[in-house]
Design an enzyme around this catalytic site. Structure first.
Site, PDB file in Angstrom:
ATOM      1  N   PHE A 368       1.020  70.260  45.050  1.00  0.00           N
ATOM      2  CA  PHE A 368       0.580  70.629  46.389  1.00  0.00           C
ATOM      3  C   PHE A 368       0.178  72.101  46.488  1.00  0.00           C
ATOM      4  O   PHE A 368      -0.983  72.415  46.668  1.00  0.00           O
ATOM      5  CB  PHE A 368       1.654  70.260  47.418  1.00  0.00           C
ATOM      6  CG  PHE A 368       1.802  68.778  47.581  1.00  0.00           C
ATOM      7  CD1 PHE A 368       1.073  68.090  48.531  1.00  0.00           C
ATOM      8  CD2 PHE A 368       2.651  68.055  46.748  1.00  0.00           C
ATOM      9  CE1 PHE A 368       1.184  66.714  48.660  1.00  0.00           C
ATOM     10  CE2 PHE A 368       2.770  66.672  46.873  1.00  0.00           C
ATOM     11  CZ  PHE A 368       2.029  66.002  47.830  1.00  0.00           C
ATOM     12  N   GLU A 369       1.120  73.011  46.364  1.00  0.00           N
ATOM     13  CA  GLU A 369       0.777  74.420  46.579  1.00  0.00           C
ATOM     14  C   GLU A 369       1.586  75.292  45.644  1.00  0.00           C
ATOM     15  O   GLU A 369       2.708  75.677  45.941  1.00  0.00           O
ATOM     16  CB  GLU A 369       1.039  74.796  48.037  1.00  0.00           C
ATOM     17  CG  GLU A 369       0.498  76.166  48.410  1.00  0.00           C
ATOM     18  CD  GLU A 369       0.682  76.468  49.880  1.00  0.00           C
ATOM     19  OE1 GLU A 369      -0.322  76.738  50.564  1.00  0.00           O
ATOM     20  OE2 GLU A 369       1.843  76.433  50.357  1.00  0.00           O
ATOM     21  N   GLN A 370       1.005  75.614  44.497  1.00  0.00           N
ATOM     22  CA  GLN A 370       1.644  76.567  43.597  1.00  0.00           C
ATOM     23  C   GLN A 370       0.692  77.725  43.346  1.00  0.00           C
ATOM     24  O   GLN A 370      -0.530  77.568  43.330  1.00  0.00           O
ATOM     25  CB  GLN A 370       2.063  75.906  42.283  1.00  0.00           C
ATOM     26  CG  GLN A 370       0.945  75.336  41.437  1.00  0.00           C
ATOM     27  CD  GLN A 370       1.412  75.005  40.021  1.00  0.00           C
ATOM     28  OE1 GLN A 370       2.046  75.822  39.355  1.00  0.00           O
ATOM     29  NE2 GLN A 370       1.127  73.803  39.563  1.00  0.00           N
TER      30      GLN A 370
END
Length: 540
Positions: A368-370
């Site tokens: 998702f969001e790294q």
């Protein structure tokens, strides 16, 4: 014509679509979960290629948060209808199991640099779509593989054709499966052409592993029936397991200004006794010709050639040059870099005070969001280094230098802290841990470092061997940290999936995680990527 040495696009550059427009050649390749979407290289001569642009740059065009590893943008098709450029692409939301969610779109632009239009949704019936502009009728035909989840053991159900109405922005009229594929199986990646009254259909078969191939068929009518090339397949490495170029398939053809023909295709160059392609699926080129029987043949085929005559003379100097990346807010991030999945870059990085600030988000490997900014590994051996300024307070904050394939396969030298707040260096690795995606234990012993001050981090890869280094301060001598790791697991063959399931390539870059949720920033002064010629390299 001078000879060049394949591949023409080294490192992860898969599923090529080639176009000649105004005597410049363009190749579009897949980017999967890496953002921005689609790489377009340009060349004046088929020998020397420059990364020109990545057209899918906006949230409205592409948002891959949640796309699993090796999903995202598959097999773009780049074309020109005499008025504007067309780019067809798939955003794959799921590929494993019985179902595949594959959404197909079209964007257009007046110039190759863009800006590219808002996407037109076309269908979701399959993947690897292409658009054929019929030179005689002016009609546009949308062609893609079709999938049927009821089929066993694979869902590949042939090549489907339907007309595309550009003014209405949708498919119109009847649809038909025009080609079921051959005994090679797993037919995909269709491209249509027209020559001498024949419609030619070039497809990929055999999967993306060592049985990969290019199949050619033709018909007098676009709807078929299509007959298969008498020497099918026209390109494959399968009969020659010791050939330098393996996994050859998924191709596209182009005609030069002087009437010569070339086929570009994906390929892989395995190393180690396990035949691991650490550079992923690369892009190669072969000379082709039309026989008296109006069939296309690959010169010296079907086995791909390592050296090929092309119009231009290759300049190998840029390939071996050291890249030192600095950070300038006005210039933005260097085009060599990509990040994972998200179009909302302001949440994961910014350039400020001539440094790259990575904003700690989710853990390494998140779908998702790294915060991970990286470039492709294009050489079998190289050095990389950076300087980090980072003050973590506990073990849930970590940032540093990573050699990364996917959530299942990475090596990561981190600056982190013990639970008591003491700063330390710790190597995190997730070697071939599919399907769990767990860190490998025991971890290398942590190295306690002062709580203040910059740290230099480095790694060296020599073929299959990876060694990390560090230094306290920018001018101090580097010293080894941790054991020698097996870098060959950063490959399609170990990429967390079974056969035909991992499609990208190894990257090296900078990362930052804060799984406390406080968005602690890590600041990086620069990054160096230094290619190295090494005796262990079979191909260089």
């Amino acid at each position: 014509m001078p000879k060049i040495r394949n591949p023409i696009l080294p490192g992860f550059n898969a599923d090529p679509s080639i176009l000649r427009h105004n005597n410049t050649y363009y190749i579009a390749t897949s980017t999967f979960e890496w953002y921005p979407g689609v790489q377009i290289h340009s060349s004046p001569d088929l020998a020397n290629w420059t990364l020109l642009t990545r057209p899918l740059t906006r949230k409205s065009q592409l948002d891959m948060r949640g796309d699993p590893d090796s999903c995202g943008v598959w097999a773009p098709c780049l074309s020109h209808d005499g008025h504007e450029f067309y780019l067809v692409y798939t955003d794959v939301k799921r590929k494993d199991g019985s179902f595949k969610d594959t959404h197909n779109y079209i964007v257009t632009a007046d110039t190759i640099e863009g800006p590219w239009s808002e996407p037109v949704y076309v269908n979701s019936s399959g993947f690897d779509p292409s658009l054929f502009h019929d030179p005689d009728s002016g009609r546009k035909w949308f062609v893609n593989m079709i999938q049927d989840h009821r089929r066993r053991p694979r869902s590949f159900a042939g090549i489907r054709l339907q007309e595309y109405d550009a003014e209405k922005g949708k498919l119109v009229g009847p649809t038909k499966t025009i080609f079921p594929g051959t005994e090679l199986d797993l037919v995909e990646a269709p491209h249509l052409y027209k020559r001498n009254g024949w419609y030619y259909l070039l497809t990929a078969e055999g999967g993306t592993g060592y049985e990969h191939a290019c199949t050619l068929a033709r018909a007098r009518d676009v709807w078929g029936p299509y007959e298969v090339h008498p020497q099918n397949p026209i390109l494959t490495s399968e009969p020659k397991p010791d050939a330098a170029l393996q996994r050859a398939g998924h191709g596209d053809i182009v005609e030069t200004e002087d009437g010569k023909w070339f086929l570009v295709h994906l390929t892989g160059r395995p190393i180690t006794q396990f035949r691991r392609c650490v550079l992923g699926r690369e892009c190669a080129i072969q000379e082709a010709y039309w026989g008296d029987d109006d069939w296309l043949y690959v010169k010296n085929g079907p086995i791909p050639s390592l050296e090929v005559e092309v119009p231009g003379k290759y300049d190998e100097k840029p390939y071996w040059e050291e890249k030192r990346y600095t950070f300038d807010a006005e210039k933005g991030l260097h085009i060599d870099f990509q990040w994972l999945r998200t179009p909302e870059t302001e949440r994961i990085f910014k350039i400020q005070d001539n440094r790259l600030h990575l904003i700690g988000r989710e853990a390494v490997g998140s779908w998702f969001e790294q915060s991970l900014v990286a470039r492709r590994q294009e050489h079998f051996s190289y050095d990389a280094e950076t300087v980090i300024d980072y003050s973590p307070t506990d073990e849930r904050q970590f940032a540093g230098l990573t050699a990364y394939y996917c959530r299942y396969n990475f090596f990561y030298l981190t600056v982190t802290a013990h639970a008591d707040g003491q700063r330390e260096l710790l190597i995190l690795s997730s070697e071939a841990s599919w399907p769990e995606g767990r860190l490998q234990f025991p971890l290398a012993d942590p190295v306690q470092i002062p709580n203040e001050g910059k740290v230099k981090l480095a790694l060296s890869i020599r073929g299959k061997s990876l060694q990390f280094f560090y230094a306290l301060g920018e001018d101090a001598e580097l010293q080894k940290v941790g054991p020698v790791y097996d870098a060959s697991i950063l490959s399609d063959e170990c990429g967390g999936h079974q056969a035909h399931g991992s499609f990208t390539g190894a990257f090296v870059g900078l990362a930052c995680s804060d799984i406390n949720g406080t968005a602690l920033e890590a600041k990086f002064d620069y990054m160096v990527y230094r290619p190295v010629r090494h005796e262990s390299d079979r191909y260089e």
